[in-house]
Write an enzyme that holds these catalytic residues in place. Structure first.
Site, PDB file in Angstrom:
ATOM      1  N   SER A 112      35.954  39.364  46.282  1.00  0.00           N
ATOM      2  CA  SER A 112      36.036  37.977  46.750  1.00  0.00           C
ATOM      3  C   SER A 112      35.745  37.777  48.225  1.00  0.00           C
ATOM      4  O   SER A 112      35.725  36.622  48.669  1.00  0.00           O
ATOM      5  CB  SER A 112      37.410  37.406  46.437  1.00  0.00           C
ATOM      6  N   PHE A 170      40.607  39.185  31.783  1.00  0.00           N
ATOM      7  CA  PHE A 170      41.181  40.464  32.202  1.00  0.00           C
ATOM      8  C   PHE A 170      42.679  40.569  31.924  1.00  0.00           C
ATOM      9  O   PHE A 170      43.396  41.301  32.603  1.00  0.00           O
ATOM     10  CB  PHE A 170      40.874  40.707  33.690  1.00  0.00           C
ATOM     11  N   SER A 210      41.308  30.212  42.101  1.00  0.00           N
ATOM     12  CA  SER A 210      40.531  30.236  40.859  1.00  0.00           C
ATOM     13  C   SER A 210      39.084  30.601  41.141  1.00  0.00           C
ATOM     14  O   SER A 210      38.401  29.939  41.929  1.00  0.00           O
ATOM     15  CB  SER A 210      40.594  28.859  40.177  1.00  0.00           C
ATOM     16  N   ARG A 335      40.588  32.871  54.324  1.00  0.00           N
ATOM     17  CA  ARG A 335      42.037  33.000  54.287  1.00  0.00           C
ATOM     18  C   ARG A 335      42.565  33.290  55.690  1.00  0.00           C
ATOM     19  O   ARG A 335      41.907  33.982  56.477  1.00  0.00           O
ATOM     20  CB  ARG A 335      42.391  34.174  53.353  1.00  0.00           C
ATOM     21  N   SER A 376      41.722  49.839  41.889  1.00  0.00           N
ATOM     22  CA  SER A 376      42.221  48.461  41.748  1.00  0.00           C
ATOM     23  C   SER A 376      43.217  48.440  40.609  1.00  0.00           C
ATOM     24  O   SER A 376      43.488  49.469  39.987  1.00  0.00           O
ATOM     25  CB  SER A 376      41.059  47.502  41.463  1.00  0.00           C
ATOM     26  N   ASN A 377      43.764  47.242  40.360  1.00  0.00           N
ATOM     27  CA  ASN A 377      44.805  47.074  39.343  1.00  0.00           C
ATOM     28  C   ASN A 377      46.000  47.971  39.647  1.00  0.00           C
ATOM     29  O   ASN A 377      46.618  48.531  38.753  1.00  0.00           O
ATOM     30  CB  ASN A 377      44.242  47.355  37.941  1.00  0.00           C
TER      31      ASN A 377
HETATM   32  C1  REY Z   1      39.811  40.175  38.682  1.00  0.00           C
HETATM   33  C2  REY Z   1      40.550  41.216  37.938  1.00  0.00           C
HETATM   34  C3  REY Z   1      40.556  39.719  39.923  1.00  0.00           C
HETATM   35  C4  REY Z   1      40.599  42.559  38.642  1.00  0.00           C
HETATM   36  C5  REY Z   1      39.819  38.677  40.695  1.00  0.00           C
HETATM   37  N1  REY Z   1      38.924  39.139  41.563  1.00  0.00           N
HETATM   38  O1  REY Z   1      40.033  37.484  40.588  1.00  0.00           O
HETATM   39  C6  REY Z   1      38.273  38.315  42.508  1.00  0.00           C
HETATM   40  C7  REY Z   1      38.766  38.819  43.861  1.00  0.00           C
HETATM   41  C8  REY Z   1      36.782  38.375  42.384  1.00  0.00           C
HETATM   42  O2  REY Z   1      38.144  39.687  44.443  1.00  0.00           O
HETATM   43  C9  REY Z   1      41.297  43.623  37.851  1.00  0.00           C
HETATM   44  N2  REY Z   1      42.587  43.204  37.380  1.00  0.00           N
HETATM   45  C10 REY Z   1      41.434  44.828  38.779  1.00  0.00           C
HETATM   46  C11 REY Z   1      42.922  43.186  36.088  1.00  0.00           C
HETATM   47  C12 REY Z   1      44.350  42.754  35.815  1.00  0.00           C
HETATM   48  O3  REY Z   1      42.168  43.492  35.199  1.00  0.00           O
HETATM   49  N3  REY Z   1      44.690  42.752  34.432  1.00  0.00           N
HETATM   50  O4  REY Z   1      42.452  44.900  39.494  1.00  0.00           O
HETATM   51  O5  REY Z   1      40.504  45.621  38.816  1.00  0.00           O
HETATM   52  O6  REY Z   1      39.805  38.303  44.296  1.00  0.00           O
END
Ligand code: REY
Length: 438
Positions: A112, A170, A210, A335, A376-377
């Site tokens: 992001s 996700f 979002s 941010r 991540s995660n």
């Molecule tokens: C997407 C999920 C998180 C990441 C998201 N990313 O909104 C935007 C950002 C682009 O950079 C994923 N999490 C992970 C999951 C949780 O799958 N169940 O952490 O790799 O903010």
């Protein structure tokens, strides 16, 4: 720096021209009801004052990175650019297969942090008189949104009420990822996934992060420039700033050149990390698909806050804040984080599968930090990496705080006493990482 001087002149020239052509900046709309704070713009015409920040704490920075490794990141690194002086720290591996050590020159997926690039392009279009922040999105993209009251400003400040489709995508991290890693989505398909769900709030209401908002941003960029977002980023940001390691390769799946591989942490405790390096990132596109390096991100955030990418009026709009919580506020694709020593920094975090990024700069743009953990995660790692900001901008005044292990739940982990907050409002509620056992 020759590089910055040359590009700055070119960019300022473009900004000056756009001012002459279109002198009307964005009209100031009333801010959201709660807690806005106006930051004075950086003045592109006058040299910024010397940074009165504590010296960066390199030992503290290394300790933060080592802590992230202990918590499950294969590698972690950070680079601080401080008025021409560069400090680097790295630990662990870029590639678990070969064992190659991670370096601060490795390319990676910035997630992001891409949102700042998208917002900058749109603010440049505002400068050029082609877009109004307080106009309805539907004015530019007829019929796209179900409510004419949703404005461009609402979208860029996450106050549109548009549901984040990544919540559904996700909910299960590994199977959700595998289902989309090779997919190529149109923006319309991503919008449909959002619009089939109820909206989360009224237009102009509360902040709710979002990704859908920055899909709309991508559609606006395409509509108003007649270019894909990759071309717009290149022409308007990457080339003027000479960001040689920054790429938008969607829908290709490989990261060009020397890069850190990214490792996704499965939801099931103890399960093996998943190599998530290759993916289209089509689920994110203008919300999160750029590739870059720490140096390029530092050049970028610094240039933005120094007023080199937009007019000062546009930067003022980007830094009209909606308060998110006690330590964070959101502007337009930007941010603000308020650190434990009272210093505020400006940038974004990123979380795509395998990569956690922090990219922030000081108010005058003279000190910037970019940090990566190639996992991540993993809420502990995300929270710990916040400590890189503390070490870089608060120096020893942050000592003892930055490496404190995450304590309890993801939302408010470990932070209350130190002013350091855990992963909370950086992503949609359902995709925030849990804190793994142990
Ligand atoms: C997407 C999920 C998180 C990441 C998201 N990313 O909104 C935007 C950002 C682009 O950079 C994923 N999490 C992970 C999951 C949780 O799958 N169940 O952490 O790799 O903010």
């Amino acid at each position: 720096m020759v590089k910055t001087t040359v590009s700055r002149t070119a960019v300022l020239g473009a900004v000056a021209l756009s001012f002459l052509a279109a002198p009307a900046p964005a009209t100031a709309a009333p801010g959201p009801a709660t807690g806005t704070r106006q930051a004075p713009p950086a003045d592109a015409a006058s040299p910024p004052a010397a940074t009165a920040l504590p010296a960066p704490d390199l030992a503290g920075l290394r300790a933060v990175l080592q802590s992230a490794r202990r918590q499950g990141a294969p590698g972690a690194m950070a680079r601080v650019d401080d008025a021409g002086a560069v400090r680097r720290a790295a630990t662990g591996v870029a590639d678990r297969g070969t064992g190659r050590a991670i370096t601060t020159a490795d390319r990676f997926r910035i997630g992001s942090v891409t949102k700042i690039f998208s917002a900058v392009v749109l603010l440049q279009l505002v400068d050029e008189g082609k877009l109004r922040l307080d106009a309805s999105v539907n004015r530019y993209l007829p019929g796209l949104l179900p409510d004419d009251r949703i404005t461009v400003r609402h979208v860029l400040s996450h106050r549109s009420g548009l549901y984040d489709y990544t919540n559904d995508m996700f909910a299960s991290s590994v199977s959700g990822f595998e289902a989309v890693r090779s997919k190529v989505f149109t923006y319309r398909q991503l919008m449909d996934r959002s619009l089939r769900r109820p909206r989360t709030g009224a237009p102009g209401g509360a902040y709710a992060y979002s990704n859908t908002n920055f899909v709309v941003a991508g559609m606006l960029i395409e509509k108003l420039t007649g270019q894909g977002v990759g071309s717009a980023y290149r022409a308007r940001i990457i080339e003027p700033l000479q960001l040689r390691d920054t790429f938008y390769v969607h829908p290709r799946t490989a990261i060009p050149g020397t890069h850190a591989r990214g490792y996704l942490t499965p939801d099931r405790a103890g399960a093996k990390l998943v190599d998530a390096t290759r993916q289209t990132v089509s689920w994110a596109q203008s919300a999160g698909a750029l590739i870059s390096t720490a140096q390029d991100l530092n050049t970028f955030t610094s240039a933005l806050l120094r007023g080199e990418l937009t007019s000062s009026a546009a930067l003022r709009q980007m830094t009209r804040w909606t308060q998110v919580n006690s330590t964070q506020a959101y502007g337009l694709g930007l941010r603000r984080r308020d650190l434990s020593c009272g210093v505020s920094v400006y940038g974004h975090t990123g979380a795509v599968q395998g990569y956690y990024t922090y990219a922030f700069t000081s108010k005058d743009g003279r000190r910037s930090l970019a940090a990566l953990a190639n996992t991540s995660n993993n809420g502990k790692v995300l929270n710990t990496m916040l400590g890189t900001l503390e070490s870089a901008f608060c120096g020893k005044r942050a000592a003892g705080r930055a490496v404190a292990p995450a304590a309890s739940s993801a939302g408010a982990a470990s932070g209350a006493a130190s002013g350091v907050r855990g992963p909370g409002e950086d992503m949609a509620p359902e995709v925030r990482p849990g804190l793994p056992e142990g």
